[in-house]
Design a protein around this motif. Structure first.
Motif, short mmCIF file in Angstrom:
data_model
loop_
_atom_site.label_atom_id
_atom_site.label_comp_id
_atom_site.label_asym_id
_atom_site.label_seq_id
_atom_site.Cartn_x
_atom_site.Cartn_y
_atom_site.Cartn_z
N ALA A 142 0.83 -1.21 0.00
CA ALA A 142 0.00 0.00 0.00
C ALA A 142 0.86 1.26 0.00
N ALA A 143 1.94 1.21 0.78
CA ALA A 143 2.85 2.37 0.83
C ALA A 143 3.54 2.58 -0.51
N GLU A 144 3.89 1.46 -1.16
CA GLU A 144 4.53 1.56 -2.47
C GLU A 144 3.57 2.16 -3.49
N ALA A 145 2.29 1.72 -3.45
CA ALA A 145 1.30 2.31 -4.35
C ALA A 145 1.11 3.79 -4.07
N GLY A 146 1.08 4.13 -2.78
CA GLY A 146 0.95 5.55 -2.41
C GLY A 146 2.12 6.36 -2.92
N GLN A 147 3.31 5.74 -2.88
CA GLN A 147 4.49 6.44 -3.40
C GLN A 147 4.34 6.73 -4.89
N LYS A 148 3.87 5.73 -5.64
CA LYS A 148 3.67 5.93 -7.07
C LYS A 148 2.60 6.99 -7.34
N GLU A 149 1.53 6.95 -6.53
CA GLU A 149 0.46 7.95 -6.68
C GLU A 149 0.97 9.35 -6.44
N ALA A 150 1.80 9.51 -5.40
CA ALA A 150 2.36 10.84 -5.08
C ALA A 150 3.25 11.34 -6.20
N THR A 151 4.02 10.40 -6.78
CA THR A 151 4.90 10.79 -7.90
C THR A 151 4.08 11.24 -9.11
N ALA A 152 2.97 10.50 -9.35
CA ALA A 152 2.09 10.88 -10.46
C ALA A 152 1.45 12.24 -10.23
N ARG A 153 1.12 12.50 -8.97
CA ARG A 153 0.53 13.81 -8.65
C ARG A 153 1.53 14.94 -8.90
N VAL A 154 2.79 14.69 -8.63
CA VAL A 154 3.81 15.72 -8.91
C VAL A 154 3.89 15.99 -10.41
N THR A 155 3.86 14.86 -11.16
CA THR A 155 3.92 15.02 -12.63
C THR A 155 2.71 15.81 -13.14
N ALA A 156 1.54 15.46 -12.61
CA ALA A 156 0.33 16.17 -13.03
C ALA A 156 0.38 17.64 -12.63
N ALA A 157 0.88 17.89 -11.41
CA ALA A 157 0.95 19.28 -10.94
C ALA A 157 1.89 20.11 -11.80
N ARG A 158 3.01 19.49 -12.18
CA ARG A 158 3.95 20.21 -13.03
C ARG A 158 3.35 20.46 -14.41
N ALA A 159 2.61 19.52 -14.94
CA ALA A 159 1.92 19.74 -16.21
C ALA A 159 0.90 20.86 -16.10
N ALA A 160 0.22 20.88 -14.94
CA ALA A 160 -0.75 21.96 -14.72
C ALA A 160 -0.06 23.32 -14.67
N VAL A 161 1.15 23.36 -14.14
CA VAL A 161 1.90 24.63 -14.11
C VAL A 161 2.21 25.08 -15.53
N LYS A 162 2.67 24.13 -16.35
CA LYS A 162 2.98 24.49 -17.74
C LYS A 162 1.74 25.03 -18.45
N LYS A 163 0.61 24.37 -18.23
CA LYS A 163 -0.62 24.83 -18.86
C LYS A 163 -1.01 26.21 -18.36
N ALA A 164 -0.85 26.44 -17.05
CA ALA A 164 -1.19 27.74 -16.47
C ALA A 164 -0.28 28.83 -17.04
N VAL A 165 1.00 28.50 -17.21
CA VAL A 165 1.93 29.48 -17.79
C VAL A 165 1.54 29.81 -19.23
N ALA A 166 1.18 28.75 -19.99
CA ALA A 166 0.75 28.98 -21.37
C ALA A 166 -0.53 29.81 -21.41
N ASP A 167 -1.46 29.51 -20.51
CA ASP A 167 -2.71 30.28 -20.47
C ASP A 167 -2.43 31.73 -20.10
#
Length: 448
Positions: free
Chosen positions: A200-225
């Motif tokens: 469960a902790a390993e899955a949570g680790q992967k989820e947290a990493t994915a959230r970072v990736t998504a957040a960074r993509a959201a930043v790029k989109k916000a900058v473009a907007d």
């Protein structure tokens, strides 16, 4: 023998023969003969000549402008003349003879379609201003969105750290329980539960990493907007400038509806009335305004004297009233092809309006010519297109062709002369002897 024959002919005609070389027969009726013209011998003298050029001239306006309508429209109103405030209503309009000031409105044209177009363009300016405000607010919102997206990246990265720590905790717990089981302590059920927690902790680790990736993509989109919102602001402002330029253009066109005087002057012609349709193509224009202070006096100087006229030269002018003295202000420099005259202009002040365009002027320009060899004017004559004089040689008159400089009516300046038998010209030196008057001489005549 010839003398005897002349006496016979004279007797036959009943006329007394002439006696002497310059005597003539008395006219019929017994009248006394006219006295012979005395012949004098003169030598050239170096003399400066003041030559007076007398020419008619004309008073003209300093400027005269014909006012046209730039745009087609109707004459809505002929403006009132401020100087006619006390006159009857029908005689208060600006008309011929009205004295006007620079910028004074003479007439107003009506163009309803132009006014409506102007209103539309003003509304478009307001719309463009609202769009600028809207785009600026959107740009601010996008900028805030970039900040929010960047904070989500921070939160997501913190989640990664937390999930990593949890994973490491359960990894150690699995290792500890597995070691206890190896020593015969604990049970396998606890180990299985701990391994489940680790997964469960390993899955949570992967989820947290994915959230970072998504957040960074959201930043790029916000900058473009945000960049797009900034570009939208620039576009909205450019659109606003275009709308304002259109309003300015129509303001310029609407300014043409007022027909204004270009300078202080007098209206010399009015060609329109209230309600007339004008198109801007009228040859006569709507009004003609003349600037009459100062006025120009135009004198056309003949070709023979054109080279002696210079700017700054004094000119005496005979007009209605006392004689005035002016100065040559400008010349056309080149001669008029047809008349071969030099246009010469003299400016005169005209504060009270005493001088009016079209008035006749008699101008006198006095020119002082440099000293040159001169003879009395009577010593010079004409033969066809040639100027002639008579030199005195061995007591007799010999006709010569001469080249003249200028004269003042009393004396004439002579440059050189040429005998009929010669091909070259001889410069006058002052030692020559000339007989005068030329009108009383003949080639070969004895000169006493």
């Amino acid at each position: 023998m010839r003398r005897d024959l002349s006496f016979v002919l004279a007797a036959a005609l009943g006329v007394a023969p002439a006696v002497g070389c310059n005597q003539k027969s008395p006219p019929p009726g017994g009248a006394a003969p006219a006295p012979a013209t005395p012949i004098t011998v003169v030598k050239p003298e170096r003399r400066a000549i003041k030559r007076v050029i007398e020419q008619p001239g004309t008073v003209t306006a300093f400027e005269e402008t014909v006012l046209h309508a730039k745009l087609p429209g109707f004459v809505g109103k002929i403006a009132d003349d401020p100087e006619k405030a006390n006159r009857p209503p029908h005689d208060r309009q600006t008309d011929i003879g009205s004295r006007v000031k620079a910028g004074q409105v003479l007439a107003v044209l009506t163009m309803p379609e132009l006014d409506e177009e102007w209103k539309q363009k003003v509304a478009l300016v307001k719309q463009a201003e609202a769009e600028v405000v809207q785009s600026e607010k959107a740009a601010e919102a996008m900028k805030a969105g970039v900040t929010a997206a960047e904070s989500l990246v921070t939160v997501a990265e913190a989640g990664v750290d937390r999930s990593q720590a949890l994973y490491e905790r359960w990894q150690k717990e699995v290792d500890r329980i597995a070691k206890l089981l190896g020593n015969g302590v604990g049970d396998s059920q606890t180990l299985d539960e701990t391994k489940n927690q680790l997964r469960a902790a390993e899955a949570g680790q992967k989820e947290a990493t994915a959230r970072v990736t998504a957040a960074r993509a959201a930043v790029k989109k916000a900058v473009a907007d945000e960049a797009k919102a900034v570009a939208d602001v620039v576009g909205a402002k450019a659109k606003l400038e275009v709308a304002r330029a259109e309003v300015n253009r129509l303001d310029a066109l609407r300014s043409y509806t007022a027909i204004k005087a270009p300078f202080d002057g007098v209206v010399t012609r009015r060609s329109v009335n209230t309600g007339d349709l004008v198109s801007g193509t009228e040859k006569t224009g709507l009004f003609t305004v003349a600037r009459t202070d100062p006025v120009r006096v135009v004198v056309n100087v003949p070709e023979a004297d054109a080279g002696q006229v210079a700017v700054g030269q004094d000119v005496r002018l005979a007009l209605q009233g006392p004689e005035q003295v002016g100065k040559v202000i400008r010349t056309s420099w080149s001669l008029e092809p047809g008349s071969r005259t030099l246009r010469t202009e003299i400016d005169l002040p005209n504060e009270i309006g005493a001088l009016r365009p079209g008035m006749f002027v008699h101008a006198k320009l006095t020119i002082e010519l440099p000293a040159a060899w001169s003879v009395p004017a009577a010593a010079v004559g004409k033969s066809g297109d040639d100027a002639i004089m008579y030199t005195v040689e061995s007591g007799k008159a010999a006709r010569v062709t001469v080249q003249l400089i200028k004269g003042d009516g009393q004396f004439t300046q002579v440059r050189r002369y040429k005998k009929s038998s010669a091909t070259d010209w001889t410069d006058v030196t002052g030692s020559e002897q000339f007989a005068s008057p030329t009108a009383a001489l003949a080639d070969g005549q004895a000169v006493p």
